[in-house]
Write an enzyme that holds these catalytic residues in place. Structure first.
Site, mmCIF file in Angstrom:
data_model
loop_
_atom_site.group_PDB
_atom_site.id
_atom_site.type_symbol
_atom_site.label_atom_id
_atom_site.label_comp_id
_atom_site.label_asym_id
_atom_site.label_seq_id
_atom_site.Cartn_x
_atom_site.Cartn_y
_atom_site.Cartn_z
ATOM 1 N N ASP A 73 66.935 37.558 50.632
ATOM 2 C CA ASP A 73 68.123 36.939 50.021
ATOM 3 C C ASP A 73 67.569 35.348 49.991
ATOM 4 O O ASP A 73 67.763 34.319 50.442
ATOM 5 C CB ASP A 73 69.578 36.830 51.812
ATOM 6 C CG ASP A 73 70.255 37.658 51.659
ATOM 7 O OD1 ASP A 73 70.004 38.309 50.764
ATOM 8 O OD2 ASP A 73 71.343 38.206 52.870
ATOM 9 N N GLY B 264 76.985 41.214 58.218
ATOM 10 C CA GLY B 264 76.978 42.922 57.255
ATOM 11 C C GLY B 264 77.144 42.413 55.746
ATOM 12 O O GLY B 264 77.296 40.891 55.809
ATOM 13 N N ASP C 88 69.502 37.240 60.589
ATOM 14 C CA ASP C 88 70.107 38.337 59.175
ATOM 15 C C ASP C 88 69.463 38.243 57.809
ATOM 16 O O ASP C 88 69.722 39.126 56.808
ATOM 17 C CB ASP C 88 71.468 38.365 59.283
ATOM 18 C CG ASP C 88 71.843 36.396 58.590
ATOM 19 O OD1 ASP C 88 72.036 36.232 59.501
ATOM 20 O OD2 ASP C 88 72.951 36.892 57.971
ATOM 21 N N ASN C 89 68.397 37.661 56.895
ATOM 22 C CA ASN C 89 67.986 37.025 56.296
ATOM 23 C C ASN C 89 67.025 37.529 56.294
ATOM 24 O O ASN C 89 65.727 37.192 55.183
ATOM 25 C CB ASN C 89 68.407 35.816 55.585
ATOM 26 C CG ASN C 89 69.909 35.904 54.835
ATOM 27 O OD1 ASN C 89 70.390 36.944 55.313
ATOM 28 N ND2 ASN C 89 69.931 34.327 55.354
ATOM 29 N N ASP D 13 84.910 35.320 49.164
ATOM 30 C CA ASP D 13 85.636 36.068 48.168
ATOM 31 C C ASP D 13 84.372 37.927 47.708
ATOM 32 O O ASP D 13 85.070 38.563 46.488
ATOM 33 C CB ASP D 13 86.511 35.623 46.675
ATOM 34 C CG ASP D 13 84.738 34.839 46.208
ATOM 35 O OD1 ASP D 13 83.634 35.187 46.786
ATOM 36 O OD2 ASP D 13 84.742 33.791 45.028
ATOM 37 N N GLY D 14 83.714 38.070 47.672
ATOM 38 C CA GLY D 14 83.199 39.092 48.057
ATOM 39 C C GLY D 14 82.551 39.028 46.480
ATOM 40 O O GLY D 14 81.577 39.507 45.845
ATOM 41 N N LYS E 215 75.239 43.310 43.943
ATOM 42 C CA LYS E 215 75.300 41.720 45.080
ATOM 43 C C LYS E 215 76.385 40.793 44.653
ATOM 44 O O LYS E 215 76.676 40.444 42.977
ATOM 45 C CB LYS E 215 73.994 41.153 45.164
ATOM 46 C CG LYS E 215 74.124 39.381 45.810
ATOM 47 C CD LYS E 215 73.629 38.400 46.477
ATOM 48 C CE LYS E 215 73.520 37.558 47.359
ATOM 49 N NZ LYS E 215 72.933 36.986 47.702
ATOM 50 N N GLY F 240 78.558 41.089 53.024
ATOM 51 C CA GLY F 240 80.180 40.669 52.334
ATOM 52 C C GLY F 240 79.525 41.142 51.248
ATOM 53 O O GLY F 240 81.319 40.434 50.410
HETATM 54 P P1 AMP Z 1 74.148 34.666 53.780
HETATM 55 O O1 AMP Z 1 73.590 32.741 54.170
HETATM 56 O O2 AMP Z 1 73.595 34.320 51.569
HETATM 57 O O3 AMP Z 1 73.200 35.390 53.759
HETATM 58 O O4 AMP Z 1 75.392 34.815 53.419
HETATM 59 C C1 AMP Z 1 76.253 35.275 54.897
HETATM 60 C C2 AMP Z 1 77.014 36.060 55.577
HETATM 61 O O5 AMP Z 1 77.794 36.005 54.310
HETATM 62 C C3 AMP Z 1 76.437 38.121 55.061
HETATM 63 O O6 AMP Z 1 76.665 38.434 55.947
HETATM 64 C C4 AMP Z 1 77.116 37.235 53.113
HETATM 65 O O7 AMP Z 1 77.114 38.883 52.994
HETATM 66 C C5 AMP Z 1 78.455 36.450 53.413
HETATM 67 N N1 AMP Z 1 78.532 35.859 52.479
HETATM 68 C C6 AMP Z 1 77.944 35.427 51.871
HETATM 69 N N2 AMP Z 1 78.908 34.790 50.409
HETATM 70 C C7 AMP Z 1 79.791 35.233 50.445
HETATM 71 C C8 AMP Z 1 81.335 35.870 49.898
HETATM 72 N N3 AMP Z 1 81.019 35.060 48.696
HETATM 73 N N4 AMP Z 1 81.813 36.236 50.071
HETATM 74 C C9 AMP Z 1 81.628 37.289 51.078
HETATM 75 N N5 AMP Z 1 80.207 37.431 52.272
HETATM 76 C C10 AMP Z 1 79.999 36.669 51.728
HETATM 77 MG MG MG Z 2 71.977 37.217 53.698
#
Ligand code: AMP
Ligand code: MG
Length: 521
Positions: free
Chosen positions: A294, A121, A284-285, A157-158, A145, A123
Site C-alpha cells: 500500500d 476492507g 491494515d497496510n 469513490d473507489g 487498484k 475500498g
Molecule cells: P489507505 O490509507 O490508502 O490504506 O486506505 C485506508 C482504507 O480506505 C482502505 O480500506 C482503502 O481501501 C480505503 N480507501 C482509500 N481511498 C479510497 C477511495 N478513493 N475510495 C474508496 N476507498 C478508499
Molecule cells: Mg491501505
C-alpha cells in the site's frame, strides 16, 4: 493539500467523490479475453471473507506504464499496439472480465494511527484472481487498484488518481529492484474521467501483484468480531498456501507469528537502510508475507533527519523515519493479540513476538556494515556508526548521495574526499570521522577497488526521489508517458552507474522542497 487525517478518511469528511457518475459495471462477456490462466483461490474462502463484484468501467483507457520485469514473473508479454493491446487495456482497467477471473473485494479491519478503526476492507482494490508464477512457485494474485466502489468504500469513490497510481507503480518496481520485499506493479492505465480530490484530477488503475494481499488487519477483523472459527480458517489458509513448512511445527500458529515477526523486523531494517519511509504503517497496510504494501504518501530520505515525516497529515510523527522499527513491532503485537486464541497462551504469543528486536538489530547491523564496506564486525563499530549518523543529522546530508560517495573513498587519499565533503556543512566533524573510518578500514586491510564495488552494490545511486516522480507525473498529466517509462528503466538498475542518467542522481532542485505528500490519492 489534504487537511483531513488519513484515519478519518470517508468518515467525517467527504473529499473523495467523482464529478462524473460511474457507468455500468463490467460484464463477463461470452468472448472473455484469455490473457492469462486465471483462477481465484481467495474465492474459495467462506463468503464472509469477501464480496464478489464487477469493476466499474472507465471510458477510453490508455496505457500509462508497463513493467516488463513484473510481467515476466507471470509469463506475460507487453501488449503490442494493434493486436492484443485492447483486450489488455480493457482487462487491466476493469472494463472486461478475463476468462477464469472472479473479481472480488476482501474485508479486513485495522488499527489506524494506533487507534482501533473497525472494519475497513478493499475500498478501491478489486482482486481479479490469481495466475501461476512463471518460476513455478505458487500463484500470483492480480489486483486492480482504483477500479470502482466496493461495499468497503465507505464514503470514498473507489477511484485512484493518475498521480498516486504512477507513484505506486514506480515505487513498487523500484523497491523490487533494490531487493526489498514488496508487492509488484504490472501496469498503470489511465482515463480522462475526472476524479475530485483537492483539485480535479483524472482516474487511473494500477494492476498490482503479490502472492497474497492478506494483511495483519485481516486477522484482526475476525479476532475483534470474535469469530474465531473464521480466524482459524484464515490462519490455516495462510499456513497452507504460504508457509507450508510451518505446519510440521508443534504449534503452527505460534510458528506463523514468529515467522511474520521475523520478516517484519527484517523489512523494517531494509527500509531504514535505503531511507524508505512508508508514511501510513497502519495494521491494515502490513502484509502477512512481510512485503511492502500500500504505497501512499511514501518517500525516500533526502536531507537526513531521523524525525522526518513523509506524510504531512501525520502531525504527531507516528510514522516518521525513526519510528518505523518500533511501529513495525507495535503492529506485530497487534497481530499477536489477534492470533492469541489460535496460539493458545499469552506466554507462547509473547515468545513468538520476542524475537523482533534481535532480528531487527542483527539485520540492521549487517546492512550498515555492508553500507560502510566493512567485511568484519568489531565492538567499537557502533560508535563509528553513531558518529556517522550524528553528522548526517547535524548537516542534513543527502542520505543516498552520502553512501554512494562514501564508496569512492580511498584510504590513502583524503584529498579525494571532496565530492563527499561537499555534501557536509560541518567539515571538521566529517574530517575527524573520516579519519576514524580510514583507521577502521585499515584494521581489515580493506582494498579500495574491492570495497568500492561491494559498496556500490548495496548503496543505490538512483532512488525514487519525490521530485523525479513529480516530473514524470506532470508530463503524464499532459499525456506524455515517456518520463514514466524512462524513470522505470533507470530505477530498475539502481546500483548501476548509468552515466547517461547522471542528473537523476543529483540533489533535488530548490522547488522540490515545497512538495508535500498527503493520504489523498
Ligand atoms: P489507505 O490509507 O490508502 O490504506 O486506505 C485506508 C482504507 O480506505 C482502505 O480500506 C482503502 O481501501 C480505503 N480507501 C482509500 N481511498 C479510497 C477511495 N478513493 N475510495 C474508496 N476507498 C478508499
Ligand atoms: Mg491501505
Amino acid at each position: 493539500m489534504d487537511t483531513a487525517s488519513c484515519k478519518s478518511r470517508g468518515r467525517r469528511h467527504m473529499p473523495l467523490m467523482t464529478t462524473t457518475p460511474d457507468t455500468t459495471a463490467a460484464q463477463a462477456s461470452a468472448e472473455a479475453p484469455r490473457l492469462l490462466p486465471f483462477g481465484n483461490r481467495f474465492a474459495e474462502l467462506p463468503p464472509a471473507f469477501y464480496t464478489r463484484l464487477q469493476p466499474t468501467p472507465l471510458p477510453a483507457p490508455y496505457l500509462v506504464g508497463f513493467s516488463d520485469e513484473a510481467a515476466a514473473t507471470i509469463a506475460l508479454q507487453r501488449p503490442v499496439a494493434g493486436t492484443d493491446d485492447e483486450a489488455f487495456l480493457d482487462v487491466f482497467t476493469g472494463n472486461r472480465i478475463a476468462a477464469g477471473s472472479q473479481p472480488l473485494a476482501a474485508v479486513y479491519s485495522g488499527h489506524q494511527f494506533g487507534v482501533w478503526a473497525g472494519q475497513l476492507g478493499d475500498g478501491r482494490a478489486i482482486t481479479l484472481g490469481d495466475v501461476p508464477a512463471a518460476d513455478g512457485h505458487g500463484r500470483i494474485e492480480l489486483q486492480l487498484k482504483g477500479a470502482g466502489k466496493t461495499p468497503y468504500s465507505r464514503m470514498g469513490d473507489g477511484r485512484a488518481v493518475l498521480r498516486s497510481s504512477i507513484r505506486e507503480f514506480l515505487c513498487s518496481e523500484a523497491m523490487a529492484a533494490l531487493g526489498i520485499p514488496t508487492t509488484r506493479a504490472l501496469a498503470v492505465t489511465g482515463s480522462d474521467q475526472r476524479v475530485m480530490r483537492e483539485t480535479a484530477e483524472t482516474a487511473a488503475v494500477v494492476t498490482r501483484m503479490a502472492p497474497s494481499f492478506i494483511r495483519f488487519g485481516s486477522f484482526e477483523h475476525w479476532y475483534y468480531s470474535q469469530r474465531f472459527d473464521d480466524l482459524k480458517v484464515l490462519a490455516d489458509t495462510v499456513l497452507e498456501q504460504f508457509y507450508p513448512a510451518l505446519l510440521r511445527q508443534d504449534n503452527p500458529y505460534k510458528a506463523l507469528l514468529t515467522e511474520v515477526t521475523r520478516r517484519t523486523a527484517e523489512l523494517m531494517a531494509q527500509w531504514q537502510a535505503v531511507g524508505f519511509m512508508h508514511g501510513v504503517m497502519n495494521t491494515d497496510n502490513m502484509s502477512i508475507l512481510g512485503l511492502t504494501l500500500d504505497y501512499g504518501p511514501f518517500g525516500f530520505m533526502e536531507a537526513f533527519d531521523a524525525r522526518h515525516i513523509c506524510n504531512h497529515t501525520d502531525s504527531q510523527g507516528r510514522y516518521s523515519y525513526q519510528m518505523q522499527p518500533r511501529i513495525g513491532q507495535w503492529n506485530c503485537f497487534a497481530l499477536g493479540q489477534a492470533m492469541l486464541p489460535l496460539i493458545g497462551s499469552v506466554e507462547d504469543t509473547e515468545a513468538a513476538l520476542a524475537g523482533y528486536e534481535a532480528v531487527f538489530e542483527a539485520k540492521q547491523d549487517a546492512l550498515l556494515h555492508a553500507k560502510l564496506g566493512l567485511k568484519t564486525s568489531r565492538p567499537d563499530d557502533d560508535k563509528l556508526i553513531d558518529a556517522m549518523f550524528t553528522i548526517l543529522q547535524n548537516s542534513h546530508v543527502d542520505f543516498t548521495l552520502f553512501f554512494r560517495h562514501l564508496g569512492n573513498l580511498q584510504i590513502g587519499n583524503p584529498a579525494g574526499d571532496e565530492p563527499l565533503r561537499d555534501l557536509i556543512i560541518d567539515r571538521p566533524a566529517f574530517d575527524a570521522w573520516a579519519e576514524q573510518y580510514r583507521a577502521r578500514l585499515r584494521t581489515e586491510d580493506s582494498d579500495d577497488a574491492q570495497r568500492r564495488l561491494a559498496m556500490h552494490a548495496v548503496n543505490p545511486k538512483y532512488v525514487l526521489r519525490n521530485y523525479l516522480a513529480q516530473v514524470a507525473i506532470e508530463r503524464a498529466q499532459q499525456k506524455d508517458f515517456s518520463e514514466v517509462e524512462k524513470l522505470l528503466a533507470i530505477l530498475r538498475r539502481p546500483f548501476d552507474e548509468q552515466p547517461e542518467h547522471e542528473k537523476y542522481a543529483d540533489l533535488p532542485p530548490g522547488w522540490a522542497s515545497h512538495l508535500e505528500v498527503s493520504c489523498s490519492s
